[in-house]
Design an enzyme around this catalytic site. Structure first.
Site, mmCIF file in Angstrom:
data_model
loop_
_atom_site.group_PDB
_atom_site.id
_atom_site.type_symbol
_atom_site.label_atom_id
_atom_site.label_comp_id
_atom_site.label_asym_id
_atom_site.label_seq_id
_atom_site.Cartn_x
_atom_site.Cartn_y
_atom_site.Cartn_z
ATOM 1 N N LYS A 130 44.081 59.496 42.406
ATOM 2 C CA LYS A 130 44.150 60.404 43.428
ATOM 3 C C LYS A 130 44.512 61.851 43.555
ATOM 4 O O LYS A 130 44.265 62.604 44.494
ATOM 5 C CB LYS A 130 45.297 59.944 44.264
ATOM 6 C CG LYS A 130 45.154 57.996 45.217
ATOM 7 C CD LYS A 130 43.951 58.475 46.030
ATOM 8 C CE LYS A 130 43.966 56.937 46.141
ATOM 9 N NZ LYS A 130 42.679 57.272 47.392
ATOM 10 N N GLU A 150 47.501 60.566 55.111
ATOM 11 C CA GLU A 150 48.251 58.545 54.789
ATOM 12 C C GLU A 150 47.791 58.206 53.670
ATOM 13 O O GLU A 150 47.522 58.811 53.241
ATOM 14 C CB GLU A 150 46.504 57.799 55.813
ATOM 15 C CG GLU A 150 45.519 57.730 55.230
ATOM 16 C CD GLU A 150 45.025 58.486 54.613
ATOM 17 O OE1 GLU A 150 44.421 58.520 53.521
ATOM 18 O OE2 GLU A 150 44.962 59.715 55.150
ATOM 19 N N SER A 176 41.440 51.826 38.167
ATOM 20 C CA SER A 176 42.313 53.708 38.380
ATOM 21 C C SER A 176 43.935 54.307 38.992
ATOM 22 O O SER A 176 44.046 54.902 39.066
ATOM 23 C CB SER A 176 41.824 53.406 39.927
ATOM 24 O OG SER A 176 42.120 52.333 40.784
#
Length: 405
Positions: free
Chosen positions: A101, A123, A388
């Site tokens: 991210k 969010e 990830s």
């Protein structure tokens, strides 16, 4: 490579088009006022994305702050257990904050600074995007509000604490199912009321144009690195690559490095508890075309045509739609989208932990589970899985719900 009229040699330059469409998917379906804000972001992005100063600064941040490039690890023991197929993982769990991210969050925050914005709004579901945006806000000296459903706040307590320590204001969302979709609703409302002073840093390749494009571009570093590293390690391309898909940020960036190669590409959605409505979040597998959160894609709908209730053991995957680029690649047939259920996901979580000393995020465990399944079917060759994120955030929840196997 060409497929159904699409030339993948120039794909990243041509898609999306100037209005943000990947074929019929994407676009910007927002109010006139909010569209002005989207246009401002688009203009700013296209201005600075070609700037050597911006590119140099982003590369420096990735190298000196994020710890990029992240490595590829060969899963020797797991591969040996499965047979002749060799499994590898791209280690985004080793990116600073523990997931992919931060790749787009630092880019979005740098863009916000360029635009003179004072606040980042975001969010989060699993909390990794929230932690990443809180980290970016702290790095650049910006305010930060993170919207998170009350269900996910309980499941992801470690990440909630991390966000608060980093200085973010975590806003609990209690309406509806109180998960990721509702958090996006609330964040959009907040941004609509303060778009002059803030920027909404969307956490995936979803939302109105330019966000699906922007997030993919920032995340493409994963695929670019992975392709070069795998070639260096093995002298050839992998036979297949695998990544999990919710909104689809990690997979979009990972896939971008291989779209023009003779490589089989697999996106893995959460089947959850089964195929009944409300028991899964596999929008590409079971959904139909529809508009939500400012973009057109494939989504799960209830009997009224509204976004359907969804579920996944992974908080970061329980979203009733997927990014418009994934819908486009699905229709083209360039990427095969398939599903993995909760049970196989949790088995993969423990398998990777025990055999390789890598505790994966539950989201990433979907990709690991599918990679294991694929290895059993292929019989020979190589599979590269995008890991990830790491599973620190999930351990309390896993132990409470499943115990230690």
């Amino acid at each position: 490579m060409k497929l159904n009229g699409v030339d993948f040699d120039t794909y990243l330059k041509n898609y999306p088009d100037e209005k943000g469409y990947f074929g019929k998917y994407g676009g910007s379906y927002v109010s006139d006022d909010l569209q002005k804000a989207m246009d401002e972001i688009t203009e700013a992005y296209f201005t600075i994305c070609k700037s050597s100063k911006f590119i140099s600064e982003l590369r420096r941040i990735r190298r000196e702050f994020q710890g990029r490039p992240t490595p590829i690890s060969y899963l020797e023991r797991l591969s040996g257990k499965l047979g002749n197929v060799q499994l590898y993982v791209k280690r985004e769990d080793l990116n600073h904050t523990g997931a992919h991210k931060l790749n787009h969050c630092m880019g979005e925050a740098l863009l916000a600074k360029y635009m003179g914005k004072k606040k980042l709004i975001a969010e989060t579901g699993a909390g990794q995007h929230g932690v990443a945006i809180a980290t970016a806000a702290a790095y650049f000296g910006l305010e930060c509000d993170v919207y998170m459903g009350s269900v996910d706040i309980k499941k992801q307590a470690p990440n909630v604490a991390r966000m608060k320590i980093l200085g973010a204001n975590v806003v609990e969302v209690t309406h509806g199912l109180a998960t990721l979709k509702e958090a996006v609703d609330a964040a959009f409302d907040a941004y609509a009321n303060d778009y002059k002073n803030s920027i909404y840093c969307i956490g995936s390749v979803v939302g109105p144009h330019p966000f699906p494009m922007m997030v993919r571009d920032f995340q493409s570093v994963v695929g670019i690195e992975a392709r070069e590293q795998f070639m260096s390690m093995t002298g050839e391309l992998p036979d297949a690559i695998v990544a999990c898909v919710g909104g689809g940020s990690n997979s979009a960036g990972f896939f971008a490095g291989f779209l023009n190669d003779p490589v089989d590409i697999y996106g893995v959605e959460p089947l959850g508890r089964g195929t009944a409505m409300g028991d899964h979040a596999a929008s590409l597998q079971y959904g139909t075309e529809g508009i939500m959160h400012g973009f057109n894609s494939i989504m799960l709908k209830d009997e009224n045509g509204d976004p359907a209730p969804v579920y996944s053991v992974a908080s970061g995957l329980d979203y009733p739609s997927s990014g418009p680029e994934h819908a486009f690649l699905h229709d083209l047939g360039r990427v095969k989208y398939d599903v993995v259920n909760d049970d196989d996901t949790i088995d993969a979580f423990f398998t990777l932990s025990r055999l390789e000393g890598i505790i994966p995020a539950i989201e990433s465990s979907h990709a690991v589970a599918y990679g294991i399944k694929l290895a059993k079917e292929m019989g020979k060759g190589s599979v590269l899985i995008n890991l990830s994120g790491r599973g620190d955030k999930d351990m309390d929840y896993i132990i409470e719900r499943y115990g230690i196997r």
